[in-house]
Design a protein around this motif. Structure first.
Motif, PDB file in Angstrom:
ATOM      1  N   ALA A  47       9.049   1.189 -12.247  1.00 19.01           N
ATOM      2  CA  ALA A  47       7.840   0.359 -12.323  1.00 19.01           C
ATOM      3  C   ALA A  47       7.231   0.095 -10.953  1.00 19.01           C
ATOM      4  O   ALA A  47       6.012   0.171 -10.781  1.00 19.01           O
ATOM      5  CB  ALA A  47       8.144  -0.957 -13.039  1.00 19.01           C
ATOM      6  N   GLN A  48       8.045  -0.205  -9.983  1.00 22.03           N
ATOM      7  CA  GLN A  48       7.536  -0.499  -8.634  1.00 22.03           C
ATOM      8  C   GLN A  48       6.811   0.716  -8.051  1.00 22.03           C
ATOM      9  O   GLN A  48       5.709   0.594  -7.519  1.00 22.03           O
ATOM     10  CB  GLN A  48       8.692  -0.927  -7.715  1.00 22.03           C
ATOM     11  N   GLU A  49       7.433   1.872  -8.163  1.00 24.86           N
ATOM     12  CA  GLU A  49       6.826   3.102  -7.644  1.00 24.86           C
ATOM     13  C   GLU A  49       5.516   3.421  -8.372  1.00 24.86           C
ATOM     14  O   GLU A  49       4.516   3.796  -7.738  1.00 24.86           O
ATOM     15  CB  GLU A  49       7.811   4.261  -7.803  1.00 24.86           C
ATOM     16  N   LEU A  50       5.513   3.267  -9.687  1.00 21.98           N
ATOM     17  CA  LEU A  50       4.290   3.513 -10.456  1.00 21.98           C
ATOM     18  C   LEU A  50       3.190   2.538 -10.044  1.00 21.98           C
ATOM     19  O   LEU A  50       2.023   2.935  -9.883  1.00 21.98           O
ATOM     20  CB  LEU A  50       4.576   3.394 -11.955  1.00 21.98           C
ATOM     21  N   ALA A  51       3.567   1.280  -9.854  1.00 20.84           N
ATOM     22  CA  ALA A  51       2.584   0.278  -9.444  1.00 20.84           C
ATOM     23  C   ALA A  51       2.017   0.598  -8.065  1.00 20.84           C
ATOM     24  O   ALA A  51       0.815   0.440  -7.822  1.00 20.84           O
ATOM     25  CB  ALA A  51       3.213  -1.110  -9.451  1.00 20.84           C
ATOM     26  N   GLU A  52       2.853   1.043  -7.166  1.00 21.16           N
ATOM     27  CA  GLU A  52       2.375   1.401  -5.820  1.00 21.16           C
ATOM     28  C   GLU A  52       1.383   2.554  -5.883  1.00 21.16           C
ATOM     29  O   GLU A  52       0.409   2.588  -5.117  1.00 21.16           O
ATOM     30  CB  GLU A  52       3.556   1.723  -4.913  1.00 21.16           C
ATOM     31  N   LEU A  53       1.602   3.490  -6.796  1.00 20.88           N
ATOM     32  CA  LEU A  53       0.635   4.584  -6.974  1.00 20.88           C
ATOM     33  C   LEU A  53      -0.685   4.064  -7.518  1.00 20.88           C
ATOM     34  O   LEU A  53      -1.755   4.523  -7.119  1.00 20.88           O
ATOM     35  CB  LEU A  53       1.217   5.662  -7.892  1.00 20.88           C
ATOM     36  N   ILE A  54      -0.618   3.103  -8.429  1.00 17.20           N
ATOM     37  CA  ILE A  54      -1.842   2.500  -8.967  1.00 17.20           C
ATOM     38  C   ILE A  54      -2.604   1.792  -7.855  1.00 17.20           C
ATOM     39  O   ILE A  54      -3.838   1.886  -7.781  1.00 17.20           O
ATOM     40  CB  ILE A  54      -1.512   1.527 -10.122  1.00 17.20           C
ATOM     41  N   VAL A  55      -1.894   1.110  -6.971  1.00 13.61           N
ATOM     42  CA  VAL A  55      -2.533   0.437  -5.835  1.00 13.61           C
ATOM     43  C   VAL A  55      -3.288   1.459  -4.988  1.00 13.61           C
ATOM     44  O   VAL A  55      -4.445   1.248  -4.611  1.00 13.61           O
ATOM     45  CB  VAL A  55      -1.488  -0.329  -4.988  1.00 13.61           C
ATOM     46  N   LEU A  56      -2.633   2.574  -4.693  1.00 17.82           N
ATOM     47  CA  LEU A  56      -3.267   3.611  -3.871  1.00 17.82           C
ATOM     48  C   LEU A  56      -4.471   4.235  -4.573  1.00 17.82           C
ATOM     49  O   LEU A  56      -5.499   4.501  -3.956  1.00 17.82           O
ATOM     50  CB  LEU A  56      -2.255   4.710  -3.533  1.00 17.82           C
ATOM     51  N   ASN A  58      -6.289   3.042  -7.334  1.00 18.07           N
ATOM     52  CA  ASN A  58      -7.353   2.190  -7.847  1.00 18.07           C
ATOM     53  C   ASN A  58      -7.713   1.020  -6.952  1.00 18.07           C
ATOM     54  O   ASN A  58      -8.668   0.298  -7.244  1.00 18.07           O
ATOM     55  CB  ASN A  58      -6.973   1.634  -9.230  1.00 18.07           C
ATOM     56  N   GLY A  59      -6.915   0.779  -5.921  1.00 14.72           N
ATOM     57  CA  GLY A  59      -7.215  -0.324  -5.023  1.00 14.72           C
ATOM     58  C   GLY A  59      -6.865  -1.691  -5.590  1.00 14.72           C
ATOM     59  O   GLY A  59      -7.298  -2.712  -5.057  1.00 14.72           O
ATOM     60  N   LYS A  60      -6.093  -1.724  -6.664  1.00 12.86           N
ATOM     61  CA  LYS A  60      -5.679  -3.011  -7.220  1.00 12.86           C
ATOM     62  C   LYS A  60      -4.598  -3.610  -6.322  1.00 12.86           C
ATOM     63  O   LYS A  60      -3.958  -2.899  -5.552  1.00 12.86           O
ATOM     64  CB  LYS A  60      -5.120  -2.825  -8.627  1.00 12.86           C
ATOM     65  N   ASN A  61      -4.393  -4.923  -6.472  1.00 12.33           N
ATOM     66  CA  ASN A  61      -3.266  -5.496  -5.744  1.00 12.33           C
ATOM     67  C   ASN A  61      -1.990  -5.203  -6.532  1.00 12.33           C
ATOM     68  O   ASN A  61      -2.027  -4.796  -7.694  1.00 12.33           O
ATOM     69  CB  ASN A  61      -3.462  -6.998  -5.472  1.00 12.33           C
ATOM     70  N   LEU A  62      -0.851  -5.400  -5.893  1.00 14.69           N
ATOM     71  CA  LEU A  62       0.415  -5.011  -6.500  1.00 14.69           C
ATOM     72  C   LEU A  62       0.716  -5.793  -7.773  1.00 14.69           C
ATOM     73  O   LEU A  62       1.241  -5.226  -8.741  1.00 14.69           O
ATOM     74  CB  LEU A  62       1.565  -5.176  -5.485  1.00 14.69           C
ATOM     75  N   THR A  63       0.360  -7.052  -7.814  1.00 15.88           N
ATOM     76  CA  THR A  63       0.609  -7.852  -9.014  1.00 15.88           C
ATOM     77  C   THR A  63      -0.157  -7.294 -10.208  1.00 15.88           C
ATOM     78  O   THR A  63       0.386  -7.160 -11.313  1.00 15.88           O
ATOM     79  CB  THR A  63       0.226  -9.325  -8.767  1.00 15.88           C
ATOM     80  N   GLU A  64      -1.416  -6.955 -10.004  1.00 11.01           N
ATOM     81  CA  GLU A  64      -2.223  -6.358 -11.082  1.00 11.01           C
ATOM     82  C   GLU A  64      -1.639  -5.016 -11.514  1.00 11.01           C
ATOM     83  O   GLU A  64      -1.591  -4.700 -12.704  1.00 11.01           O
ATOM     84  CB  GLU A  64      -3.660  -6.142 -10.622  1.00 11.01           C
ATOM     85  N   ALA A  65      -1.220  -4.229 -10.530  1.00 12.76           N
ATOM     86  CA  ALA A  65      -0.682  -2.906 -10.834  1.00 12.76           C
ATOM     87  C   ALA A  65       0.616  -3.008 -11.633  1.00 12.76           C
ATOM     88  O   ALA A  65       0.834  -2.247 -12.584  1.00 12.76           O
ATOM     89  CB  ALA A  65      -0.459  -2.121  -9.543  1.00 12.76           C
TER      90      ALA A  65
END
Length: 93
Positions: A47-56, A58-65
């Motif tokens: 989940a953390q790795e997937l969220a970090e990719l979403i941040v990169l 889409n520009g979302k913050n990590l909590t949103e991702a």
């Protein structure tokens, strides 16, 4: 940076999905659910790795991702419940 897919990438993905469909469709619903349970566990594990990719991407913050990853995994949970739903086994909430 996150790579952008080209038409050839999409064509390759569609071709792979088309090739996999006969084997997937021949599986029982229970077998498919077992695969989806493994997928669910992998999403939780990464989940953390997937969220970090979403941040990169889409520009979302990590909590949103992280929330996006969790929400997506809820859909996987639903797919895992299909064998019970197909038999009419539901819990009233």
């Amino acid at each position: 940076s996150v790579a952008v897919s080209a038409k050839a990438d999409v064509d390759a993905a569609v071709s792979a999905a088309s090739a996999a469909f006969p084997a997937w469709s021949s599986l029982t619903m229970k077998s498919r659910a077992a695969i989806m349970l493994k997928f669910h566990a992998l999403i939780r594990q990464h989940a953390q790795e997937l969220a970090e990719l979403i941040v990169l991407e889409n520009g979302k913050n990590l909590t949103e991702a992280l929330a996006d990853v969790a929400k997506g995994n809820e859909t996987v949970e639903y797919a895992c419940s299909l064998p019970q739903l197909a038999q009419g086994k539901t819990l009233k909430v």
